[in-house]
Design a protein around this motif. Structure first.
Motif, PDB file in Angstrom:
ATOM      1  N   THR A 185       0.839  -1.203   0.000  1.00  0.00           N
ATOM      2  CA  THR A 185       0.000   0.000   0.000  1.00  0.00           C
ATOM      3  C   THR A 185       0.871   1.250   0.000  1.00  0.00           C
ATOM      4  OG1 THR A 185      -1.751  -1.153   1.191  1.00  0.00           O
ATOM      5  CG2 THR A 185      -1.799   1.239   1.280  1.00  0.00           C
ATOM      6  N   ILE A 186       1.899   1.255   0.825  1.00  0.00           N
ATOM      7  CA  ILE A 186       2.806   2.405   0.894  1.00  0.00           C
ATOM      8  C   ILE A 186       3.548   2.573  -0.429  1.00  0.00           C
ATOM      9  CG2 ILE A 186       4.880   3.324   2.010  1.00  0.00           C
ATOM     10  CD1 ILE A 186       3.880   1.754   4.555  1.00  0.00           C
ATOM     11  N   GLN A 187       4.050   1.476  -0.982  1.00  0.00           N
ATOM     12  CA  GLN A 187       4.777   1.551  -2.245  1.00  0.00           C
ATOM     13  C   GLN A 187       3.885   2.074  -3.360  1.00  0.00           C
ATOM     14  OE1 GLN A 187       6.160  -2.548  -2.175  1.00  0.00           O
ATOM     15  NE2 GLN A 187       8.241  -1.896  -1.603  1.00  0.00           N
ATOM     16  N   GLN A 188       2.604   1.690  -3.339  1.00  0.00           N
ATOM     17  CA  GLN A 188       1.671   2.197  -4.347  1.00  0.00           C
ATOM     18  C   GLN A 188       1.421   3.689  -4.158  1.00  0.00           C
ATOM     19  OE1 GLN A 188       0.368   0.404  -7.072  1.00  0.00           O
ATOM     20  NE2 GLN A 188       0.014   2.527  -7.638  1.00  0.00           N
ATOM     21  N   GLN A 189       1.321   4.124  -2.910  1.00  0.00           N
ATOM     22  CA  GLN A 189       1.123   5.539  -2.610  1.00  0.00           C
ATOM     23  C   GLN A 189       2.320   6.358  -3.108  1.00  0.00           C
ATOM     24  OE1 GLN A 189      -0.334   6.126   1.371  1.00  0.00           O
ATOM     25  NE2 GLN A 189       0.030   8.322   1.337  1.00  0.00           N
ATOM     26  N   VAL A 190       3.530   5.841  -2.913  1.00  0.00           N
ATOM     27  CA  VAL A 190       4.738   6.514  -3.394  1.00  0.00           C
ATOM     28  C   VAL A 190       4.732   6.575  -4.919  1.00  0.00           C
ATOM     29  CG1 VAL A 190       7.261   6.360  -3.559  1.00  0.00           C
ATOM     30  CG2 VAL A 190       6.124   5.924  -1.377  1.00  0.00           C
ATOM     31  N   ALA A 191       4.399   5.460  -5.577  1.00  0.00           N
ATOM     32  CA  ALA A 191       4.364   5.421  -7.039  1.00  0.00           C
ATOM     33  C   ALA A 191       3.322   6.391  -7.589  1.00  0.00           C
ATOM     34  CB  ALA A 191       4.073   3.994  -7.517  1.00  0.00           C
ATOM     35  N   ASP A 192       2.156   6.453  -6.943  1.00  0.00           N
ATOM     36  CA  ASP A 192       1.106   7.377  -7.393  1.00  0.00           C
ATOM     37  C   ASP A 192       1.554   8.826  -7.248  1.00  0.00           C
ATOM     38  OD1 ASP A 192      -0.474   5.178  -7.919  1.00  0.00           O
ATOM     39  OD2 ASP A 192      -1.736   5.411  -6.126  1.00  0.00           O
TER      40      ASP A 192
END
Length: 197
Positions: A184-191
């Protein structure tokens, strides 16, 4: 509580870690190893300790989160409140009380632990491996409570339990909840990076 200016209002831990992602992956892998690997303590016992330590440290975010994890693993959430109010009258075994007394002293006065404290835990039938796992969880949550409090995480799971990654998910999802949180955190960073382009 101080809050870093770049964090949103009602900041969640994922907001803090997505803002500063440099060490998130090794941190979450370590958290998952401490709390989810096979061990002498059950996963539920480790979550109970995580919530108990966070409650002792008055870290609302971690306490609320780990009460939910513990409940998903079969721990009565009222037990944690009872433990924080009075460990002696809480509805747990003397064996578990001995371990939590050790955890409590380690949490607040680690340099005052003496051999008699450890002997009391071992005499209740805990193995050295179980004691060390409890020590790891205690140390981990002293660190996590300070990351949360020092970074300005203000999200409170009281009244917001539906936002938890493993709310009502059961033991199977709970087994991988920290790695799911990492994703979830990695997706937030990518977004965020995509939006900045």
């Amino acid at each position: 509580m101080p809050q870093l200016p770049s964090l949103p209002q009602n900041a969640h831990l994922r907001d803090l870690l997505a803002r500063f992602p440099k060490n998130v992956e090794p941190l979450m892998i370590f958290v998952n190893a401490v709390l989810r690997s096979e061990g002498a303590l059950t996963i539920a016992e480790r979550e109970l300790i995580a919530a108990y330590v966070s409650g002792l440290n008055a870290c609302r975010f971690c306490y609320g989160s780990h009460v939910i994890h513990a409940e998903n693993l079969g721990v009565d959430p009222n037990l944690l409140e009872n433990l924080l109010n009075n460990i002696e009258t809480a509805g747990i075994s003397n064996k578990m009380k001995s371990l939590l007394r050790y955890v409590e002293k380690l949490n607040s006065l680690p340099n005052r632990l003496v051999q008699a404290d450890l002997d009391a835990v071992l005499s209740h039938g805990w193995s050295e491996e179980a004691v060390f796992e409890a020590v790891e969880v205690t140390g981990l949550f002293n660190m996590m409570n300070r990351i949360v409090e020092g970074g300005g995480v203000t999200f409170d799971y009281a009244g917001n339990a539906q936002g938890h990654t493993s709310q009502n998910a059961g033991p199977e999802v709970a087994k991988n909840s920290y790695l799911m949180f990492l994703e979830t955190i990695q997706q937030q960073v990518a977004d965020r990076e995509k939006a900045a382009r």
